[in-house]
Design a protein around this motif. Structure first.
Motif, PDB file in Angstrom:
ATOM      1  N   GLU A 192       0.824  -1.216   0.000  1.00 62.42           N
ATOM      2  CA  GLU A 192       0.000   0.000   0.000  1.00 62.42           C
ATOM      3  C   GLU A 192       0.856   1.262   0.000  1.00 62.42           C
ATOM      4  O   GLU A 192       0.544   2.236  -0.669  1.00 62.42           O
ATOM      5  CB  GLU A 192      -0.917  -0.017   1.224  1.00 62.42           C
ATOM      6  CG  GLU A 192      -1.864   1.175   1.283  1.00 62.42           C
ATOM      7  CD  GLU A 192      -2.811   1.125   2.465  1.00 62.42           C
ATOM      8  OE1 GLU A 192      -3.507   2.120   2.715  1.00 62.42           O
ATOM      9  OE2 GLU A 192      -2.838   0.075   3.160  1.00 62.42           O
ATOM     10  N   ARG A 193       1.954   1.238   0.728  1.00 60.89           N
ATOM     11  CA  ARG A 193       2.803   2.425   0.812  1.00 60.89           C
ATOM     12  C   ARG A 193       3.418   2.755  -0.542  1.00 60.89           C
ATOM     13  O   ARG A 193       3.514   3.924  -0.918  1.00 60.89           O
ATOM     14  CB  ARG A 193       3.888   2.204   1.858  1.00 60.89           C
ATOM     15  CG  ARG A 193       4.771   3.415   2.090  1.00 60.89           C
ATOM     16  CD  ARG A 193       5.561   3.264   3.385  1.00 60.89           C
ATOM     17  NE  ARG A 193       6.461   4.372   3.611  1.00 60.89           N
ATOM     18  CZ  ARG A 193       7.129   4.580   4.734  1.00 60.89           C
ATOM     19  NH1 ARG A 193       6.961   3.745   5.753  1.00 60.89           N
ATOM     20  NH2 ARG A 193       7.942   5.596   4.874  1.00 60.89           N
ATOM     21  N   CYS A 194       3.836   1.740  -1.286  1.00 62.63           N
ATOM     22  CA  CYS A 194       4.408   1.977  -2.609  1.00 62.63           C
ATOM     23  C   CYS A 194       3.332   2.312  -3.636  1.00 62.63           C
ATOM     24  O   CYS A 194       3.516   3.194  -4.484  1.00 62.63           O
ATOM     25  CB  CYS A 194       5.206   0.757  -3.071  1.00 62.63           C
ATOM     26  SG  CYS A 194       6.789   0.547  -2.220  1.00 62.63           S
ATOM     27  N   SER A 195       2.212   1.616  -3.572  1.00 63.68           N
ATOM     28  CA  SER A 195       1.135   1.831  -4.542  1.00 63.68           C
ATOM     29  C   SER A 195       0.548   3.229  -4.429  1.00 63.68           C
ATOM     30  O   SER A 195       0.172   3.842  -5.431  1.00 63.68           O
ATOM     31  CB  SER A 195       0.031   0.786  -4.352  1.00 63.68           C
ATOM     32  OG  SER A 195       0.537  -0.519  -4.536  1.00 63.68           O
ATOM     33  N   SER A 196       0.472   3.736  -3.204  1.00 68.48           N
ATOM     34  CA  SER A 196      -0.123   5.058  -2.991  1.00 68.48           C
ATOM     35  C   SER A 196       0.903   6.181  -3.021  1.00 68.48           C
ATOM     36  O   SER A 196       0.551   7.355  -2.913  1.00 68.48           O
ATOM     37  CB  SER A 196      -0.846   5.084  -1.648  1.00 68.48           C
ATOM     38  OG  SER A 196       0.076   4.912  -0.573  1.00 68.48           O
ATOM     39  N   ASN A 197       2.195   5.803  -3.165  1.00 68.84           N
ATOM     40  CA  ASN A 197       3.282   6.790  -3.122  1.00 68.84           C
ATOM     41  C   ASN A 197       3.263   7.611  -1.837  1.00 68.84           C
ATOM     42  O   ASN A 197       3.588   8.801  -1.826  1.00 68.84           O
ATOM     43  CB  ASN A 197       3.220   7.721  -4.335  1.00 68.84           C
ATOM     44  CG  ASN A 197       3.515   7.001  -5.628  1.00 68.84           C
ATOM     45  OD1 ASN A 197       4.416   6.166  -5.693  1.00 68.84           O
ATOM     46  ND2 ASN A 197       2.739   7.290  -6.664  1.00 68.84           N
ATOM     47  N   ALA A 198       2.860   6.959  -0.749  1.00 67.49           N
ATOM     48  CA  ALA A 198       2.764   7.646   0.534  1.00 67.49           C
ATOM     49  C   ALA A 198       4.115   8.221   0.945  1.00 67.49           C
ATOM     50  O   ALA A 198       5.148   7.579   0.802  1.00 67.49           O
ATOM     51  CB  ALA A 198       2.268   6.671   1.603  1.00 67.49           C
ATOM     52  N   TYR A 199       4.103   9.419   1.425  1.00 67.83           N
ATOM     53  CA  TYR A 199       5.261  10.148   1.943  1.00 67.83           C
ATOM     54  C   TYR A 199       6.243  10.593   0.862  1.00 67.83           C
ATOM     55  O   TYR A 199       7.214  11.297   1.174  1.00 67.83           O
ATOM     56  CB  TYR A 199       6.040   9.319   2.979  1.00 67.83           C
ATOM     57  CG  TYR A 199       5.239   8.889   4.174  1.00 67.83           C
ATOM     58  CD1 TYR A 199       4.649   9.822   5.020  1.00 67.83           C
ATOM     59  CD2 TYR A 199       5.064   7.536   4.473  1.00 67.83           C
ATOM     60  CE1 TYR A 199       3.911   9.428   6.123  1.00 67.83           C
ATOM     61  CE2 TYR A 199       4.329   7.125   5.576  1.00 67.83           C
ATOM     62  CZ  TYR A 199       3.753   8.075   6.387  1.00 67.83           C
ATOM     63  OH  TYR A 199       3.025   7.676   7.470  1.00 67.83           O
ATOM     64  N   ASN A 200       6.041  10.207  -0.385  1.00 67.67           N
ATOM     65  CA  ASN A 200       7.019  10.569  -1.413  1.00 67.67           C
ATOM     66  C   ASN A 200       7.238  12.068  -1.498  1.00 67.67           C
ATOM     67  O   ASN A 200       8.370  12.546  -1.626  1.00 67.67           O
ATOM     68  CB  ASN A 200       6.576  10.029  -2.777  1.00 67.67           C
ATOM     69  CG  ASN A 200       6.907   8.564  -2.961  1.00 67.67           C
ATOM     70  OD1 ASN A 200       7.423   7.926  -2.053  1.00 67.67           O
ATOM     71  ND2 ASN A 200       6.601   8.022  -4.116  1.00 67.67           N
ATOM     72  N   SER A 201       6.148  12.833  -1.448  1.00 68.50           N
ATOM     73  CA  SER A 201       6.259  14.285  -1.594  1.00 68.50           C
ATOM     74  C   SER A 201       7.021  14.902  -0.434  1.00 68.50           C
ATOM     75  O   SER A 201       7.949  15.705  -0.628  1.00 68.50           O
ATOM     76  CB  SER A 201       4.866  14.916  -1.707  1.00 68.50           C
ATOM     77  OG  SER A 201       4.188  14.444  -2.850  1.00 68.50           O
ATOM     78  N   SER A 202       6.661  14.514   0.803  1.00 64.23           N
ATOM     79  CA  SER A 202       7.326  15.108   1.960  1.00 64.23           C
ATOM     80  C   SER A 202       8.767  14.634   2.080  1.00 64.23           C
ATOM     81  O   SER A 202       9.616  15.338   2.632  1.00 64.23           O
ATOM     82  CB  SER A 202       6.554  14.787   3.244  1.00 64.23           C
ATOM     83  OG  SER A 202       6.436  13.400   3.427  1.00 64.23           O
ATOM     84  N   MET A 203       9.077  13.446   1.537  1.00 61.97           N
ATOM     85  CA  MET A 203      10.447  12.945   1.594  1.00 61.97           C
ATOM     86  C   MET A 203      11.402  13.773   0.737  1.00 61.97           C
ATOM     87  O   MET A 203      12.617  13.707   0.915  1.00 61.97           O
ATOM     88  CB  MET A 203      10.502  11.482   1.150  1.00 61.97           C
ATOM     89  CG  MET A 203      10.099  10.500   2.234  1.00 61.97           C
ATOM     90  SD  MET A 203      10.415   8.789   1.728  1.00 61.97           S
ATOM     91  CE  MET A 203      10.146   7.936   3.292  1.00 61.97           C
TER      92      MET A 203
END
Length: 464
Positions: A275-286
């Motif tokens: 889910e974390r990769c599929s949703s690109n979670a945190y990518n922007s803040s990283m």
């Protein structure tokens, strides 16, 4: 030699009687099918149980005993020496003595797997009441390994090393196809054996523990006592969930998804679809930088490559600023790669200062990575104030991107508790040690030697 059965894994039989598996429960534990100590630790760790000992000022070991044959590996006592001999050193010792040096860790692991397979023993780990797992059940990714030129070169050179050692016992090495299968299974199923503070000290192939799939938001984590692996869940989950559905993390999750996916694909030959990769979670803040608008002053985060525009004041980054950000990211990534083996504090500090000058957010993944390196390096150099500062900076990223019971977070908080106490920051020390103990009781086990002798001892000293 006749075949025999060896059941070596332990599953928690109480799980089925509960409705919810509470965090901190041992889901599975097992001993390694094969294991080896990291080569650099041969002099100050037991080659069998991995216990660390101290070296005095003259370089002499006060506690370990050297193997009388090869003189290159060390043991706690006769018991460890006997077990180490039976676990594989019997096939290594003569070759180590002849060549006068230890081979790479992978070659040792490969030799131990080959000799164990040639004994024709039916060794398995029980992963559920009706399911066992053997070496032949492990994924080998034969096709992908065959097409991986670097891995094929590695298999060739490692095979030659093993062949030279086994020839002293008139044992033949498997043919090329069989060797690729064996190496493939080692590549994608081996665990890094770590000490309680998560430093790698060895490698181990665990038949039972290899059942767990990867997720960048893992449900469980691995810890080790000696070479025995313990898988404990770090989140609650339903008791009727099959053990095969429990996930662990195979690699560092403190990176944007594109890097994680690429690394997992290159090492384990699968595309992560968690889910974390599929949703690109945190990518922007990283990859966020602080708004550079000073009229008025605004310190909101701008998501680079998302809109390049401040969500608050609508200030937009120009092409020159974006180019400078990307150049800095490339430079810092390169320095982190260069320092995989040896970390230089001055390089870390220079990189952190450059990122600050370009307004990287404190939770930019490269800031977190470099601050973590600076933290450990400062501790090694006894620069306690520096360590505290970089530990606090690292903590910002850990809190944002790791789960609340992640072992990395627990160990960082424990180190910060020690530093705070030493630096007479009593309030901070109490806060850190309480949180650290709560996490480590889950990840390492409340009754583990580390929790009892290290964590609880510090907790009592600070709190009472």
């Amino acid at each position: 030699m006749s075949s025999f059965l060896v059941a070596r894994a332990s599953i928690n039989s109480t799980l089925a009687s509960s409705e919810v598996i509470k965090s901190g429960t041992v889901v599975l534990s097992c001993k390694p099918f094969a294991y080896t100590l990291v080569k650099d630790y041969a002099r100050n760790h037991c080659d069998c149980c991995f216990r660390k000992t101290e070296i005095n000022v003259t370089g002499e070991d006060l506690k370990l005993s050297r193997c009388g044959g090869c003189q290159l590996v060390w043991y706690c006592d006769r018991s460890c020496q006997k077990k180490g001999w039976n676990d594989g050193h019997r096939w290594e010792c003569k070759g180590f003595k002849k060549f006068g040096k230890l081979p790479p860790a992978f070659s040792r692991l490969l030799l131990r797997v080959i000799t164990k397979l040639q004994l024709k023993s039916d060794i398995y780990d029980r992963i559920s009441p009706n399911s066992n797992r053997r070496f032949d059940d492990l994924m080998s990714h034969y096709k992908e390994v065959r097409e991986d030129a670097m891995r094929m070169d590695h298999i060739y050179t490692s095979g030659k090393v093993v062949e030279s050692l086994l020839s002293l016992h008139d044992i033949s090495i498997p043919n090329e196809a069989e060797l690729v299968v064996i190496c493939g299974r080692i590549y994608v199923n081996t665990f890094s054996i770590t000490d309680p503070e998560l430093h790698q000290i060895g490698s181990g192939l665990y038949l039972g523990a290899s059942i767990f799939d990867h997720s960048c938001e893992p449900m469980a984590t691995a810890s080790f006592q000696s070479t025995t692996i313990y898988i404990r869940n770090i989140v609650d989950y339903p008791a009727n969930l099959p053990i095969q559905k429990v996930t662990i993390s195979y690699q560092d999750t403190l990176k944007p998804s594109s890097y994680r996916i690429s690394e997992l694909s290159g090492i384990y030959y699968f595309i992560c679809q968690c889910e974390r990769c599929s949703s690109n979670a945190y990518n922007s803040s990283m990859r966020a930088v602080l708004c550079q608008n000073r009229k008025p002053v605004c310190n909101s985060e701008i998501q680079v490559d998302v809109d390049d525009c401040c969500p608050e004041c609508k200030y937009s980054l120009d092409e020159t600023q974006i180019s400078k950000i990307k150049e800095t990211e490339d430079m810092v990534r390169g320095k982190l790669h260069e320092m995989q083996d040896v970390v230089y504090l001055d390089v870390c500090e220079t990189c952190l200062n450059i990122m600050k000058s370009v307004n990287f957010s404190d939770t930019h993944w490269l800031v977190t990575s470099m601050a973590s390196q600076a933290f450990d390096s400062s501790i090694d150099m006894n620069k306690w104030e520096n360590a505290y500062k970089y530990g606090q900076l690292t903590l910002k990223g850990y809190r944002k991107y790791l789960s609340k019971s992640h072992p990395l977070l627990g160990i960082l908080l424990l180190k910060l508790a020690k530093l705070s106490w030493y630096l007479d920051k009593e309030v901070e020390a109490k806060s850190f040690v309480v949180e650290a103990r709560k996490i480590i009781d889950i990840t390492h086990g409340q009754n583990s030697p580390f929790s009892l002798t290290q964590v609880f001892t510090l907790y009592k000293e600070i709190m009472y």
